[in-house]
Motif scaffolding. Structure first.
Motif, PDB file in Angstrom:
ATOM      1  N   VAL A  57      26.269  76.604  14.733  1.00  0.00           N
ATOM      2  CA  VAL A  57      25.779  78.127  15.301  1.00  0.00           C
ATOM      3  C   VAL A  57      24.809  78.902  14.420  1.00  0.00           C
ATOM      4  N   GLY A  58      24.483  78.300  13.324  1.00  0.00           N
ATOM      5  CA  GLY A  58      23.423  79.032  12.702  1.00  0.00           C
ATOM      6  C   GLY A  58      23.083  78.364  11.339  1.00  0.00           C
ATOM      7  N   PHE A  59      22.309  78.873  10.290  1.00  0.00           N
ATOM      8  CA  PHE A  59      21.929  78.674   9.083  1.00  0.00           C
ATOM      9  C   PHE A  59      21.235  79.687   8.569  1.00  0.00           C
ATOM     10  N   GLY A  60      21.426  79.481   7.119  1.00  0.00           N
ATOM     11  CA  GLY A  60      20.475  80.390   6.245  1.00  0.00           C
ATOM     12  C   GLY A  60      20.512  79.846   4.760  1.00  0.00           C
ATOM     13  N   ALA A  61      19.769  80.291   3.932  1.00  0.00           N
ATOM     14  CA  ALA A  61      19.246  79.819   2.469  1.00  0.00           C
ATOM     15  C   ALA A  61      19.099  81.010   1.713  1.00  0.00           C
ATOM     16  N   SER A  74      15.128  81.896   5.816  1.00  0.00           N
ATOM     17  CA  SER A  74      15.319  81.050   7.161  1.00  0.00           C
ATOM     18  C   SER A  74      16.668  81.298   7.738  1.00  0.00           C
ATOM     19  N   MET A  75      17.105  82.524   7.734  1.00  0.00           N
ATOM     20  CA  MET A  75      18.123  82.764   8.871  1.00  0.00           C
ATOM     21  C   MET A  75      17.953  82.908   9.911  1.00  0.00           C
ATOM     22  N   ARG A  76      19.006  81.764  10.731  1.00  0.00           N
ATOM     23  CA  ARG A  76      18.734  81.782  12.137  1.00  0.00           C
ATOM     24  C   ARG A  76      19.992  81.470  12.624  1.00  0.00           C
ATOM     25  N   ALA A  89      28.151  87.392   9.296  1.00  0.00           N
ATOM     26  CA  ALA A  89      28.716  86.332   8.499  1.00  0.00           C
ATOM     27  C   ALA A  89      28.032  85.644   7.646  1.00  0.00           C
ATOM     28  N   MET A  90      26.908  85.183   7.947  1.00  0.00           N
ATOM     29  CA  MET A  90      25.923  84.144   7.231  1.00  0.00           C
ATOM     30  C   MET A  90      25.196  85.343   6.229  1.00  0.00           C
ATOM     31  N   LEU A  91      24.854  86.530   6.735  1.00  0.00           N
ATOM     32  CA  LEU A  91      24.133  87.549   5.633  1.00  0.00           C
ATOM     33  C   LEU A  91      25.113  87.891   4.672  1.00  0.00           C
ATOM     34  N   GLU A  92      26.269  88.159   4.959  1.00  0.00           N
ATOM     35  CA  GLU A  92      27.473  88.515   4.021  1.00  0.00           C
ATOM     36  C   GLU A  92      27.705  87.547   3.284  1.00  0.00           C
ATOM     37  N   HIS A  93      27.864  86.180   3.841  1.00  0.00           N
ATOM     38  CA  HIS A  93      27.927  85.000   2.676  1.00  0.00           C
ATOM     39  C   HIS A  93      26.746  84.739   1.715  1.00  0.00           C
ATOM     40  N   ILE A  94      25.449  84.962   2.160  1.00  0.00           N
ATOM     41  CA  ILE A  94      24.503  84.891   1.315  1.00  0.00           C
ATOM     42  C   ILE A  94      24.369  86.283   0.052  1.00  0.00           C
ATOM     43  N   ILE A  95      24.638  87.326   0.477  1.00  0.00           N
ATOM     44  CA  ILE A  95      24.748  88.504  -0.469  1.00  0.00           C
ATOM     45  C   ILE A  95      25.882  88.317  -1.319  1.00  0.00           C
ATOM     46  N   ALA A  96      27.087  87.616  -0.919  1.00  0.00           N
ATOM     47  CA  ALA A  96      28.098  87.404  -2.054  1.00  0.00           C
ATOM     48  C   ALA A  96      27.676  86.385  -2.860  1.00  0.00           C
ATOM     49  N   GLU A  97      27.143  85.250  -2.369  1.00  0.00           N
ATOM     50  CA  GLU A  97      26.544  84.317  -3.101  1.00  0.00           C
ATOM     51  C   GLU A  97      25.544  84.927  -4.329  1.00  0.00           C
ATOM     52  N   ALA A  98      24.479  85.562  -3.669  1.00  0.00           N
ATOM     53  CA  ALA A  98      23.597  86.352  -4.842  1.00  0.00           C
ATOM     54  C   ALA A  98      24.262  86.954  -5.836  1.00  0.00           C
ATOM     55  N   ARG A  99      25.357  87.895  -5.265  1.00  0.00           N
ATOM     56  CA  ARG A  99      25.929  88.686  -6.141  1.00  0.00           C
ATOM     57  C   ARG A  99      26.629  87.791  -7.173  1.00  0.00           C
TER      58      ARG A  99
END
Length: 157
Positions: A57-61, A74-76, A89-99
């Motif tokens: 259903v999506g991807f992000g990096a 490349s979030m889609r 959900a993907m954005l929150e996941h990536i933000i949490a990973e960056a933190r």
């Protein structure tokens, strides 16, 4: 929904990634900076896919620019999954990973075409604010830049 690290060269990613790249190239031409599968496979990039059962259903990096600065790449969201919370959900996941990596800021480059409006609204709702060009980007009528402060940096004493 499950979000997991994936190989951007995997066959199950190909159709959605190709759709993403074609659409951006169509509206941004030479100012489309989305990474292809090879770029998303670089050592400095972590790539995730989002799944609803067995459906992609999506991807992000997340690309590491330096030890304190990451770039959302490349979030889609798959067209059939738009409006279902996958992007958030993907954005929150990536933000949490960056933190978790200790980054002090997370930046992104996106387009100015109407098709970018939902993503821009999502980024703004998560606290991203407009900023100047970063990394190797340059300003054009086709792109804009946003940044999210992830934590305060202690002042030098």
């Amino acid at each position: 929904m499950q979000i997991r690290v994936a190989d951007p060269k995997a066959t199950y990613v190909t159709d959605l990634l190709d759709h993403h790249l074609r659409e951006l190239q169509r509206v941004m031409a030479d100012h489309a900076f989305a990474l292809d599968a090879s770029g998303l496979s670089a050592a400095s990039v972590t790539f995730w896919t989002a799944w609803n059962d067995k459906t992609l259903v999506g991807f992000g990096a997340l690309k590491e620019l330096d030890c304190a600065h990451g770039e959302l790449k490349s979030m889609r969201v798959a067209p059939a999954a738009r409006g279902t919370g996958v992007g958030r959900a993907m954005l929150e996941h990536i933000i949490a990973e960056a933190r978790g990596r200790g980054y002090t800021r997370l930046s992104l480059e996106t387009g100015t075409a109407a098709l970018h409006a939902p993503a821009i609204s999502l980024y703004r709702s998560a606290g991203f604010a407009p900023c100047g060009a970063f990394a190797d980007y340059s300003v054009s009528p086709h792109n804009q830049f946003f940044q999210l402060a992830l934590r305060s940096v202690a002042p030098d004493l």
